[in-house]
Design an enzyme around this catalytic site. Structure first.
Site, PDB file in Angstrom:
ATOM      1  NE  ARG A  43      25.864 -18.848  15.473  1.00 46.87           N
ATOM      2  CZ  ARG A  43      26.778 -19.716  15.852  1.00 46.87           C
ATOM      3  NH1 ARG A  43      26.456 -20.698  16.638  1.00 46.87           N
ATOM      4  NH2 ARG A  43      28.030 -19.605  15.475  1.00 46.87           N
ATOM      5  CG  HIS A  51      25.335 -27.884  17.990  1.00 47.81           C
ATOM      6  ND1 HIS A  51      26.250 -27.725  19.010  1.00 47.81           N
ATOM      7  CD2 HIS A  51      25.847 -27.242  16.915  1.00 47.81           C
ATOM      8  CE1 HIS A  51      27.265 -27.003  18.568  1.00 47.81           C
ATOM      9  NE2 HIS A  51      27.042 -26.689  17.305  1.00 47.81           N
ATOM     10  CE  LYS A  95      36.417 -24.713  14.532  1.00 49.02           C
ATOM     11  NZ  LYS A  95      34.958 -24.801  14.680  1.00 49.02           N
ATOM     12  CB  SER A 127      30.653 -24.804  20.923  1.00 40.34           C
ATOM     13  OG  SER A 127      29.742 -25.751  20.455  1.00 40.34           O
TER      14      SER A 127
END
Length: 163
Positions: A93, A20, A44, A131
């Site tokens: 990604r 990040h 989440k 993460s």
């Protein structure tokens, strides 16, 4: 008088990683003002509270003078409107990331006509970091020093130890 172009780099940042930080630093040179928007995201199950995630991000990004960190809990399009932002920046990604982010970009543009999304590829050195992976490695007592800033490592290990 022309308004200053404001971009937003949104995410949950649970916790903020070196990936990040790399993407945000690279984005910060592209725009005069960059807001790192830390999402509440009740869907989440975050390890850190919103306030903790904002604090961790503030510390990780304090060297970037045109970057501010703000927590939010409303629609991104409304957040962007409130902050006069017209650009979202997202790191992608994989093709899976792209498909998900493309859907978000389309709904955000539908909700705020002048809100464009720009996708950035991570660097080779940080492209594998997420993460979720960081939390998993830390939970299993793996080394995370190269994955997150030092203050995040300390906070994460302390949180895991208290669970």
């Amino acid at each position: 008088m022309k308004k200053m172009l404001t971009a937003i780099f949104p995410g949950t940042f649970d916790p903020i990683t070196n990936g990040h930080v790399d993407l945000i630093a690279r984005t910060s040179v592209l725009f005069p003002r960059l807001i790192v928007a830390v999402a509440e995201n009740p869907a989440k199950n975050t390890l850190f509270t919103l306030a903790e995630r904002v604090d961790l991000a503030c510390s990780a990004l304090e060297h970037l003078l045109n970057v501010e960190v703000i927590g939010y809990s409303n629609l991104m399009a409304n957040f962007a409107r409130d902050h006069q932002a017209t650009v979202l920046v997202r790191g992608v990604r994989t093709t899976y990331d792209f498909e998900y982010e493309r859907q978000l970009a389309e709904i955000n543009r539908n909700l705020k006509e002048d809100l464009d999304t720009i996708f950035l590829m991570p660097s080779l050195a940080t492209g594998f970091i997420s993460s979720t992976i960081v939390k998993d490695v830390a939970l299993h007592e793996g080394e995370i020093s190269t994955l997150v800033p030092q203050h995040v490592k300390i906070a994460l290990l302390k949180r895991i130890a208290s669970k």
